[in-house]
Design a protein around this motif. Structure first.
Motif, PDB file in Angstrom:
ATOM      1  N   LEU A   8       0.827  -1.206   0.000  1.00  0.00           N
ATOM      2  CA  LEU A   8       0.000   0.000   0.000  1.00  0.00           C
ATOM      3  C   LEU A   8       0.861   1.256   0.000  1.00  0.00           C
ATOM      4  CD1 LEU A   8      -2.543  -0.964   2.832  1.00  0.00           C
ATOM      5  CD2 LEU A   8      -2.661  -1.526   0.385  1.00  0.00           C
ATOM      6  N   ALA A   9       0.538   2.204  -0.878  1.00  0.00           N
ATOM      7  CA  ALA A   9       1.154   3.528  -0.804  1.00  0.00           C
ATOM      8  C   ALA A   9       0.272   4.360   0.110  1.00  0.00           C
ATOM      9  CB  ALA A   9       1.219   4.145  -2.194  1.00  0.00           C
ATOM     10  N   VAL A  10       0.816   4.790   1.242  1.00  0.00           N
ATOM     11  CA  VAL A  10       0.030   5.534   2.222  1.00  0.00           C
ATOM     12  C   VAL A  10       0.446   7.003   2.167  1.00  0.00           C
ATOM     13  CG1 VAL A  10      -0.573   5.740   4.672  1.00  0.00           C
ATOM     14  CG2 VAL A  10      -0.163   3.483   3.678  1.00  0.00           C
ATOM     15  N   MET A  11      -0.517   7.848   1.799  1.00  0.00           N
ATOM     16  CA  MET A  11      -0.237   9.278   1.621  1.00  0.00           C
ATOM     17  C   MET A  11      -1.169  10.092   2.522  1.00  0.00           C
ATOM     18  SD  MET A  11       0.133   9.096  -2.543  1.00  0.00           S
ATOM     19  CE  MET A  11       1.178  10.531  -2.750  1.00  0.00           C
ATOM     20  N   PRO A  12      -0.801  10.275   3.791  1.00  0.00           N
ATOM     21  CA  PRO A  12      -1.714  10.941   4.730  1.00  0.00           C
ATOM     22  C   PRO A  12      -1.949  12.411   4.388  1.00  0.00           C
ATOM     23  CG  PRO A  12       0.187   9.958   5.856  1.00  0.00           C
ATOM     24  CD  PRO A  12       0.468   9.921   4.405  1.00  0.00           C
ATOM     25  N   GLY A  13      -0.914  13.086   3.848  1.00  0.00           N
ATOM     26  CA  GLY A  13      -1.068  14.493   3.475  1.00  0.00           C
ATOM     27  C   GLY A  13      -0.895  15.412   4.654  1.00  0.00           C
ATOM     28  N   GLU A  14      -1.905  16.247   4.898  1.00  0.00           N
ATOM     29  CA  GLU A  14      -1.774  17.291   5.936  1.00  0.00           C
ATOM     30  C   GLU A  14      -3.141  17.604   6.534  1.00  0.00           C
ATOM     31  OE1 GLU A  14      -0.115  20.501   3.560  1.00  0.00           O
ATOM     32  OE2 GLU A  14      -1.297  19.692   1.917  1.00  0.00           O
ATOM     33  N   GLY A  15      -3.149  18.545   7.513  1.00  0.00           N
ATOM     34  CA  GLY A  15      -4.417  18.881   8.168  1.00  0.00           C
ATOM     35  C   GLY A  15      -5.028  17.640   8.786  1.00  0.00           C
ATOM     36  N   GLY A  46       3.591  14.582   1.054  1.00  0.00           N
ATOM     37  CA  GLY A  46       3.150  15.432  -0.058  1.00  0.00           C
ATOM     38  C   GLY A  46       2.126  16.437   0.409  1.00  0.00           C
ATOM     39  N   GLY A  47       1.848  17.428  -0.441  1.00  0.00           N
ATOM     40  CA  GLY A  47       0.828  18.420  -0.130  1.00  0.00           C
ATOM     41  C   GLY A  47       1.370  19.835  -0.157  1.00  0.00           C
ATOM     42  N   ALA A  48       0.545  20.745   0.371  1.00  0.00           N
ATOM     43  CA  ALA A  48       0.901  22.162   0.314  1.00  0.00           C
ATOM     44  C   ALA A  48       2.103  22.481   1.211  1.00  0.00           C
ATOM     45  CB  ALA A  48      -0.303  22.998   0.724  1.00  0.00           C
ATOM     46  N   HIS A  49       2.129  21.903   2.418  1.00  0.00           N
ATOM     47  CA  HIS A  49       3.270  22.172   3.313  1.00  0.00           C
ATOM     48  C   HIS A  49       4.552  21.577   2.733  1.00  0.00           C
ATOM     49  CE1 HIS A  49      -0.082  23.037   6.069  1.00  0.00           C
ATOM     50  NE2 HIS A  49       0.777  23.905   6.597  1.00  0.00           N
ATOM     51  N   HIS A  50       4.430  20.436   2.095  1.00  0.00           N
ATOM     52  CA  HIS A  50       5.589  19.821   1.438  1.00  0.00           C
ATOM     53  C   HIS A  50       6.100  20.752   0.337  1.00  0.00           C
ATOM     54  CE1 HIS A  50       7.800  16.761  -0.963  1.00  0.00           C
ATOM     55  NE2 HIS A  50       8.003  16.223   0.216  1.00  0.00           N
ATOM     56  N   TYR A  51       5.167  21.359  -0.375  1.00  0.00           N
ATOM     57  CA  TYR A  51       5.515  22.315  -1.441  1.00  0.00           C
ATOM     58  C   TYR A  51       6.247  23.527  -0.855  1.00  0.00           C
ATOM     59  CZ  TYR A  51       4.720  26.021  -4.900  1.00  0.00           C
ATOM     60  OH  TYR A  51       4.886  27.063  -5.775  1.00  0.00           O
ATOM     61  N   LYS A  52       5.737  24.004   0.285  1.00  0.00           N
ATOM     62  CA  LYS A  52       6.343  25.176   0.935  1.00  0.00           C
ATOM     63  C   LYS A  52       7.790  24.869   1.353  1.00  0.00           C
ATOM     64  CE  LYS A  52       5.266  28.614   4.456  1.00  0.00           C
ATOM     65  NZ  LYS A  52       4.463  28.860   5.651  1.00  0.00           N
ATOM     66  N   GLY A  75      -4.993  10.557   2.402  1.00  0.00           N
ATOM     67  CA  GLY A  75      -5.723  11.324   3.424  1.00  0.00           C
ATOM     68  C   GLY A  75      -6.328  12.569   2.801  1.00  0.00           C
ATOM     69  N   ALA A  76      -5.645  13.689   2.937  1.00  0.00           N
ATOM     70  CA  ALA A  76      -6.112  14.933   2.311  1.00  0.00           C
ATOM     71  C   ALA A  76      -4.910  15.850   2.122  1.00  0.00           C
ATOM     72  CB  ALA A  76      -7.155  15.605   3.189  1.00  0.00           C
ATOM     73  N   MET A  77      -4.900  16.582   1.014  1.00  0.00           N
ATOM     74  CA  MET A  77      -3.811  17.534   0.759  1.00  0.00           C
ATOM     75  C   MET A  77      -4.391  18.853   0.272  1.00  0.00           C
ATOM     76  SD  MET A  77      -0.809  15.245  -1.000  1.00  0.00           S
ATOM     77  CE  MET A  77      -0.328  13.653  -0.320  1.00  0.00           C
ATOM     78  N   GLY A  78      -3.667  19.935   0.574  1.00  0.00           N
ATOM     79  CA  GLY A  78      -4.082  21.274   0.167  1.00  0.00           C
ATOM     80  C   GLY A  78      -4.234  22.157   1.395  1.00  0.00           C
ATOM     81  N   TRP A  79      -3.916  23.429   1.236  1.00  0.00           N
ATOM     82  CA  TRP A  79      -4.001  24.355   2.369  1.00  0.00           C
ATOM     83  C   TRP A  79      -4.335  25.736   1.813  1.00  0.00           C
ATOM     84  CZ3 TRP A  79      -4.294  22.178   6.889  1.00  0.00           C
ATOM     85  CH2 TRP A  79      -4.198  22.959   8.048  1.00  0.00           C
ATOM     86  N   PRO A  80      -5.334  26.416   2.383  1.00  0.00           N
ATOM     87  CA  PRO A  80      -5.802  27.667   1.770  1.00  0.00           C
ATOM     88  C   PRO A  80      -4.710  28.726   1.578  1.00  0.00           C
ATOM     89  CG  PRO A  80      -7.152  27.078   3.686  1.00  0.00           C
ATOM     90  CD  PRO A  80      -6.101  26.027   3.568  1.00  0.00           C
ATOM     91  N   ASP A  81      -3.791  28.841   2.558  1.00  0.00           N
ATOM     92  CA  ASP A  81      -2.811  29.936   2.486  1.00  0.00           C
ATOM     93  C   ASP A  81      -1.584  29.605   1.647  1.00  0.00           C
ATOM     94  OD1 ASP A  81      -4.496  30.866   4.352  1.00  0.00           O
ATOM     95  OD2 ASP A  81      -3.204  30.403   6.076  1.00  0.00           O
TER      96      ASP A  81
END
Ligand code: ATP
Length: 369
Positions: A8-15, A46-52, A75-81
């Motif tokens: 399994l590839a487990v990608m929890p993300g952020e938030g 991965g996700g927005a914080h990873h991008y930052k 899980g979920a990825m993305g962050w408004p700011d």
């Protein structure tokens, strides 16, 4: 070949993605033991914080590693700011749907016993439908490609192809047949479109009926999107499998989640010919992240969808039994044990829900008969 061992590839993300994935991992651990399954879990950030932090939304080989797994748990990825320089949101899940051609966004909308009814109607408990959001084309084909002309006009173009519409229709007919056999649903597929106004939808409907004709045991129908928005509130128990265009599916699945208690109860699977990605329908929910109050039910039910899919693909009845045990444990926890998450006015936090459902699985209290 039968296999009970899965990578399994487990990608929890952020938030809240991190929190609901932790609860899901507890449940996964319980089914692994009880049903003699074996999971090799490869964690991919991965996700927005990873991008930052790194300038990239996923590690360089992240997509490739995810693609080599038997299934992706997301899980979920993305962050408004945190956004790209052009102001658009960071959403690796959309890129993955495109990269792995995950055309079928399967979003079951099922009333869970014990969750307080949203509609004041005695048939509320009969809600059991699946929205299948086409996830690789439609309006989203224009993502990142739309144009603004002289600051006077903006254009995004919708794309509907024969190939994907045929795939989507075949998928939905098989799903409706499978549901009829396993859940006693009517075996009905209703395309949701706007074929009275747009050529692209008229084409989609034509291809839908041509393809559905190859499944004579399935009752194929159509419904306009505006009427469906009304009828999903008025009589959702009358619907079975609802394929629809990407943007319509995006909107309708939030409406559907609203019918069964909110985003915290709405699981999803993104399915293609070669890959499957499983994630809750909700996002990172920054307003409640880090507080331990997120409802992990959608994530846990997404694990059940993953096990069902793996069981089907790999001939593993143990994986399918595990999927059923998770679903029954969720129903038992809310229906009989009075489990109440914060989003429905209760006081049971994310970990408590995960632990309770895992315990029910461990002691076999909600085993499939
Ligand atoms: P996205 O655009 O990534 O889908 P979104 O902006 O639509 O995300 P979500 O994160 O899906 O927002 O959720 C909207 C709101 O619903 C959240 O702010 C939160 O209050 C609530 N919510 C979502 N998921 C859950 C959950 N699992 N448990 C409790 N509340 C939730």
């Amino acid at each position: 070949m039968t296999s009970n061992s899965f990578h399994l590839a487990v990608m929890p993300g952020e938030g809240i993605g991190l929190e609901v994935m932790e609860a899901a991992a507890t449940v996964l651990g319980a089914v692994e033991k009880r049903f003699e399954l074996s999971f090799h879990q490869e964690h991919i950030p991965g996700g927005a914080h990873h991008y930052k932090e790194t300038g990239a939304i996923l590690p360089k080989d992240g997509l490739e590693r995810a693609g080599k797994s038997d299934a992706i748990l997301f899980g979920a990825m993305g962050w408004p700011d945190i956004r790209f320089p052009d102001g658009t949101e960071i959403a690796p899940q959309l890129d993955m749907r495109m990269a792995f051609e995950l055309y079928a966004g399967v979003r079951p909308i099922r009333a869970i016993p014990g969750v307080p009814p949203v509609l004041a109607h005695e048939r509320w408990k009969d809600i059991d439908l699946v929205i299948v959001r086409e996830s690789t084309e439609g309006m989203f084909a224009s993502r990142g490609k739309g144009e603004i002309i002289d600051d006077k006009e903006a254009r995004d173009t919708q794309v509907i192809t024969r190939k994907v519409t045929e795939q989507l229709t075949d998928f939905c007919c098989k799903l409706a047949r499978n549901r009829r056999e396993t859940r006693g649903t009517p075996g009905r597929v209703t395309l949701v479109d706007k074929a009275n106004v747009f050529r692209s939808f008229a084409f989609m409907r034509k291809v839908f009926y041509e393809t559905a004709a190859k499944h004579p045991d399935i009752d194929a129908r159509h419904h306009y999107i505006d009427a469906m928005a009304l009828d999903l509130v008025r009589r959702p128990w009358d619907f079975d499998v609802l394929p629809t265009e990407n943007l319509f599916g995006d909107i309708l699945s939030d409406l559907g989640a609203g019918l069964i208690g909110g985003m915290g109860f709405a699981p999803s699977a993104d399915i293609g010919a070669a890959h499957g990605m499983f994630q809750p329908s909700h996002g990172t929910a920054p307003d409640i992240a880090g507080k331990g109050v997120a409802n992990p039910t959608a994530m846990i039910l997404s694990v059940a969808m993953m096990l069902d899919w793996l069981g089907e693909r790999h001939g593993s009845s143990a994986a399918r039994d595990a999927a059923r045990a998770i679903e029954l444990s969720v129903d038992h926890a809310f229906g009989t044990m009075n489990l109440r998450t914060y989003d429905i006015g209760g006081r049971h936090g994310t970990r408590h829900i995960g632990n309770t459902i895992a315990e029910l699985i461990r002691n076999g209290q909600a085993d499939p008969q």
